[in-house]
Design an enzyme around this catalytic site. Structure first.
Site, PDB file in Angstrom:
ATOM      1  N   ASP A 121      44.062  33.530  38.677  1.00  0.00           N
ATOM      2  CA  ASP A 121      43.759  33.328  37.261  1.00  0.00           C
ATOM      3  C   ASP A 121      42.700  32.240  37.107  1.00  0.00           C
ATOM      4  O   ASP A 121      42.948  31.077  37.435  1.00  0.00           O
ATOM      5  CB  ASP A 121      45.048  32.936  36.535  1.00  0.00           C
ATOM      6  CG  ASP A 121      44.922  33.099  35.031  1.00  0.00           C
ATOM      7  OD1 ASP A 121      43.793  33.253  34.534  1.00  0.00           O
ATOM      8  OD2 ASP A 121      45.967  33.070  34.354  1.00  0.00           O
ATOM      9  N   ASP A 122      41.535  32.606  36.633  1.00  0.00           N
ATOM     10  CA  ASP A 122      40.440  31.645  36.380  1.00  0.00           C
ATOM     11  C   ASP A 122      39.830  31.070  37.660  1.00  0.00           C
ATOM     12  O   ASP A 122      39.240  29.990  37.634  1.00  0.00           O
ATOM     13  CB  ASP A 122      40.893  30.470  35.477  1.00  0.00           C
ATOM     14  CG  ASP A 122      41.333  30.907  34.084  1.00  0.00           C
ATOM     15  OD1 ASP A 122      41.302  32.115  33.792  1.00  0.00           O
ATOM     16  OD2 ASP A 122      41.703  30.023  33.289  1.00  0.00           O
ATOM     17  N   CYS A 149      41.828  36.515  30.093  1.00  0.00           N
ATOM     18  CA  CYS A 149      43.012  37.047  30.785  1.00  0.00           C
ATOM     19  C   CYS A 149      43.492  38.446  30.361  1.00  0.00           C
ATOM     20  O   CYS A 149      43.457  39.384  31.153  1.00  0.00           O
ATOM     21  CB  CYS A 149      44.184  36.099  30.594  1.00  0.00           C
ATOM     22  SG  CYS A 149      44.006  34.544  31.456  1.00  0.00           S
ATOM     23  N   ARG A 189      43.298  41.933  32.669  1.00  0.00           N
ATOM     24  CA  ARG A 189      44.484  42.477  33.347  1.00  0.00           C
ATOM     25  C   ARG A 189      44.708  43.932  32.957  1.00  0.00           C
ATOM     26  O   ARG A 189      45.080  44.772  33.780  1.00  0.00           O
ATOM     27  CB  ARG A 189      45.716  41.636  33.000  1.00  0.00           C
ATOM     28  CG  ARG A 189      45.716  40.340  33.760  1.00  0.00           C
ATOM     29  CD  ARG A 189      46.364  39.190  33.019  1.00  0.00           C
ATOM     30  NE  ARG A 189      45.775  37.958  33.552  1.00  0.00           N
ATOM     31  CZ  ARG A 189      46.168  37.370  34.673  1.00  0.00           C
ATOM     32  NH1 ARG A 189      47.183  37.863  35.358  1.00  0.00           N
ATOM     33  NH2 ARG A 189      45.559  36.296  35.123  1.00  0.00           N
ATOM     34  N   LYS A 247      51.948  36.565  36.771  1.00  0.00           N
ATOM     35  CA  LYS A 247      51.688  36.557  35.324  1.00  0.00           C
ATOM     36  C   LYS A 247      51.342  37.953  34.786  1.00  0.00           C
ATOM     37  O   LYS A 247      50.488  38.636  35.339  1.00  0.00           O
ATOM     38  CB  LYS A 247      50.530  35.594  35.068  1.00  0.00           C
ATOM     39  CG  LYS A 247      49.937  35.642  33.684  1.00  0.00           C
ATOM     40  CD  LYS A 247      48.826  34.615  33.563  1.00  0.00           C
ATOM     41  CE  LYS A 247      47.948  34.855  32.356  1.00  0.00           C
ATOM     42  NZ  LYS A 247      46.882  33.846  32.240  1.00  0.00           N
ATOM     43  N   HIS A 296      50.979  39.009  30.847  1.00  0.00           N
ATOM     44  CA  HIS A 296      50.016  38.805  29.753  1.00  0.00           C
ATOM     45  C   HIS A 296      49.513  40.090  29.089  1.00  0.00           C
ATOM     46  O   HIS A 296      48.367  40.161  28.636  1.00  0.00           O
ATOM     47  CB  HIS A 296      48.812  37.954  30.230  1.00  0.00           C
ATOM     48  CG  HIS A 296      48.314  37.033  29.135  1.00  0.00           C
ATOM     49  ND1 HIS A 296      47.310  36.131  29.298  1.00  0.00           N
ATOM     50  CD2 HIS A 296      48.735  36.916  27.837  1.00  0.00           C
ATOM     51  CE1 HIS A 296      47.102  35.479  28.173  1.00  0.00           C
ATOM     52  NE2 HIS A 296      47.966  35.935  27.272  1.00  0.00           N
ATOM     53  N   SER A 333      50.170  33.064  29.667  1.00  0.00           N
ATOM     54  CA  SER A 333      49.515  31.974  30.403  1.00  0.00           C
ATOM     55  C   SER A 333      50.422  30.759  30.540  1.00  0.00           C
ATOM     56  O   SER A 333      51.263  30.486  29.675  1.00  0.00           O
ATOM     57  CB  SER A 333      48.216  31.577  29.713  1.00  0.00           C
ATOM     58  OG  SER A 333      47.298  32.636  29.793  1.00  0.00           O
ATOM     59  N   HIS A 365      44.739  28.635  36.721  1.00  0.00           N
ATOM     60  CA  HIS A 365      44.665  28.393  35.272  1.00  0.00           C
ATOM     61  C   HIS A 365      45.306  27.031  35.002  1.00  0.00           C
ATOM     62  O   HIS A 365      46.365  26.743  35.549  1.00  0.00           O
ATOM     63  CB  HIS A 365      45.436  29.522  34.572  1.00  0.00           C
ATOM     64  CG  HIS A 365      45.255  29.595  33.090  1.00  0.00           C
ATOM     65  ND1 HIS A 365      45.672  28.602  32.242  1.00  0.00           N
ATOM     66  CD2 HIS A 365      44.715  30.559  32.302  1.00  0.00           C
ATOM     67  CE1 HIS A 365      45.400  28.950  30.987  1.00  0.00           C
ATOM     68  NE2 HIS A 365      44.815  30.140  30.996  1.00  0.00           N
ATOM     69  N   ASP A 389      40.886  37.104  37.626  1.00  0.00           N
ATOM     70  CA  ASP A 389      40.827  37.832  36.349  1.00  0.00           C
ATOM     71  C   ASP A 389      39.608  37.505  35.505  1.00  0.00           C
ATOM     72  O   ASP A 389      39.250  38.241  34.597  1.00  0.00           O
ATOM     73  CB  ASP A 389      42.108  37.603  35.538  1.00  0.00           C
ATOM     74  CG  ASP A 389      42.219  36.186  34.988  1.00  0.00           C
ATOM     75  OD1 ASP A 389      41.632  35.250  35.585  1.00  0.00           O
ATOM     76  OD2 ASP A 389      42.898  36.004  33.963  1.00  0.00           O
ATOM     77  N   ASN A 390      38.971  36.362  35.786  1.00  0.00           N
ATOM     78  CA  ASN A 390      37.728  35.982  35.081  1.00  0.00           C
ATOM     79  C   ASN A 390      37.164  34.766  35.802  1.00  0.00           C
ATOM     80  O   ASN A 390      37.778  34.238  36.735  1.00  0.00           O
ATOM     81  CB  ASN A 390      37.975  35.703  33.595  1.00  0.00           C
ATOM     82  CG  ASN A 390      39.114  34.748  33.307  1.00  0.00           C
ATOM     83  OD1 ASN A 390      40.162  35.142  32.796  1.00  0.00           O
ATOM     84  ND2 ASN A 390      38.949  33.488  33.666  1.00  0.00           N
ATOM     85  N   LYS A 399      34.266  31.384  32.393  1.00  0.00           N
ATOM     86  CA  LYS A 399      35.285  32.077  31.607  1.00  0.00           C
ATOM     87  C   LYS A 399      34.919  32.199  30.130  1.00  0.00           C
ATOM     88  O   LYS A 399      34.396  31.261  29.529  1.00  0.00           O
ATOM     89  CB  LYS A 399      36.603  31.303  31.724  1.00  0.00           C
ATOM     90  CG  LYS A 399      37.722  31.807  30.838  1.00  0.00           C
ATOM     91  CD  LYS A 399      39.023  31.087  31.122  1.00  0.00           C
ATOM     92  CE  LYS A 399      40.117  31.538  30.161  1.00  0.00           C
ATOM     93  NZ  LYS A 399      41.438  31.015  30.550  1.00  0.00           N
TER      94      LYS A 399
HETATM   95 MG    MG Z   1      42.204  34.038  33.366  1.00  0.00          MG
END
Ligand code: MG
Length: 480
Positions: A40-41, A80, A84, A137, A139, A162, A246, A298-299, A319
């Protein structure tokens, strides 16, 4: 001796049968397992194999060395929830409703989420007899109708949104300061276990609230290891969407000071450990040769958090934006004995392509009753064909901000996020970049290449004309 000789003929017969059957039937008898890590991130530049100067990621670097390291790999959104959705459904968020023009992601009190009509990779693989487990996660909605065990997973251990949601602190300043000295009790995020039995009965329980985020990366890995061991004799799909890196950043005590790149480096190195833990398990169980492992994010990095965010390497911004740093991510594929190793794979790919790629390898097919944004990357993985992806759309909410065709990318709209990189700007003429020569999007060549710009623009319009935008699930908020 007599006892041995009594069984010896039978043993020899069994061995002979195995020896005859092995070369033909073993590879095709069982479809491959799939393991997907989705950090994540995490930024394009945060892994050793992607040029991280200080952070050490030996297990991920091993995946790169023994497998394929894609350098033009994308997600379907720069934040996010819609990202996803793109990975799991093989469709752009604008088609599934998993996007928002007011709310960019889902929040805990929202009523929207993934609809039953959507088909996830997990559902499609489960229909083919796969065991499906998720560790991390979600989301895509936190109401009971959206729980992952209702959308293809037999087992889920993780958090619903998150790790920075459900703040327990009163003021904006206090909430902001909390990230610099994070404590578990500042974010009342639940850790959930949900199981679906053969009959479809679902049992969901909250294990902790707040989740102990210091051990969460480790526990996702250990739960995934247990699941792999339990299902080693059947095909499985294991999805590990880590909640880290994240913010707020947490790592296990044994990773404190593990990295020379501070807290952020510690977190990445623990994620790398988790990858090693699972690769080791696959090898110990003797199933590595029948398992495709994929790693991505994811980003791009959340640069608004400065030294607590990662690096996009040579790419612009991060992001939340449709610049490359927001949506181009690491893409590592590892499958010993099947994937043809390449130092760099320049073909374009998207997380939405995993659907067609996995289903093809598993002997299934992608749904033909709906538009899909999923192309089969297997020829590139096997080294026997060209990459099928020639175009990449860059959406923000329902709007197409930019479009890539081959090495050229046109920006029709640019917009910063989280206080960075400026206001929304519509570009006429659009900006044009040659991403082969200029991955950092520094030199606008629109005036020099009017023919290219016209071509990219017309293909973007063609794409756009083929997309029916579904009503937004995120913008429903609490109104349904
Ligand atoms: Mg993310």
């Amino acid at each position: 001796m007599p006892r041995t000789s009594r069984f010896l003929p039978l043993l020899l017969a069994v061995l002979a049968a195995c020896a005859q059957g092995a070369p033909e039937s073993a590879p095709s008898a069982r479809p491959p397992n799939f393991v997907v890590f989705f950090a994540d991130d995490l930024g394009w530049g945060d892994l050793g194999s992607y040029g991280a100067p200080v952070i050490r990621t030996p297990h991920l670097d091993r995946m790169a060395a023994e497998g394929q390291r894609w350098t033009n790999f994308y997600v379907t959104a720069s934040v996010c929830s819609p990202s996803r959705a793109g990975l799991l459904t093989g469709r752009l968020g604008v088609r599934s409703g998993l996007y928002g023009d007011q709310a960019r992601v889902l929040f805990p009190d929202y009523v929207g989420g993934i609809q039953d009509e959507e088909i996830t990779i997990a559902e499609a693989l489960r229909d083919l007899g796969y065991a499906t487990g998720m560790f991390g996660k979600w989301h895509l909605g936190d109401g009971p109708e959206y729980v992952p065990t209702r959308h293809g997973f037999n087992y889920w251990f993780g958090i619903p949104y998150s790790n920075d949601m459900m703040s327990t602190l009163p003021g904006r300043e206090e909430r902001r300061a909390a990230f610099l000295d994070p404590k578990i009790e500042y974010w009342d995020v639940p850790l959930i276990r949900s199981e679906r039995d053969e009959a479809g009965e679902i049992v969901t329980e909250t294990l902790e609230q707040p989740a102990d985020q210091t051990t969460i990366t480790k526990r996702y890995a250990e739960e995934a290891v247990d699941f792999i061991r339990a299902h080693r004799d059947e095909p499985f799909f294991v999805y590990v969407p880590h909640s880290m890196p994240h913010v707020p950043l947490f790592r296990a005590p044994e990773f404190e000071g593990h990295s020379r790149a501070g807290l952020y480096g510690d977190v990445i190195e623990e994620i790398d450990w988790s990858v090693g833990r699972i690769l080791d398990t696959l090898e110990e169980e003797g199933i590595a040769g029948n398992t495709l492992v994929f790693f991505s994010s994811d980003n791009g990095p959340w640069t608004a958090f400065r030294t607590q965010g990662g690096l996009a390497g040579p790419l612009r911004e991060g992001k939340g934006m449709t610049w490359e740093g927001g949506m181009r991510v690491p893409g590592l594929f590892w499958w010993p004995g099947t994937i043809v190793p390449e130092a760099i794979t320049n073909e374009m790919g998207s997380t939405s392509d995993l659907f067609a790629t996995f289903l093809g390898l598993a002997g299934g097919a992608i749904p033909d009753d709906r538009p899909m944004d999923s192309l089969d990357l297997a020829p590139v993985l096997r080294g026997d064909g060209e990459g099928p992806r020639e175009e990449v759309p860059f959406y923000r909410g329902s709007e197409l901000y930019a479009y890539r065709v081959g090495k050229y990318k046109a920006h029709f709209i640019t917009e910063g996020e989280y206080g960075l990189a400026g206001e929304r700007t519509e570009h006429d003429p659009p900006l044009l970049y040659d991403l082969a020569l200029d991955p950092g999007e520094q030199w606008d060549i629109a005036a020099d290449r009017p023919g290219v710009l016209a071509d990219v623009t017309s293909r973007a319009l063609q794409h756009r004309a083929g997309v029916a935008v579904a009503p937004s699930e995120f913008d429903l908020r609490t109104g349904r």
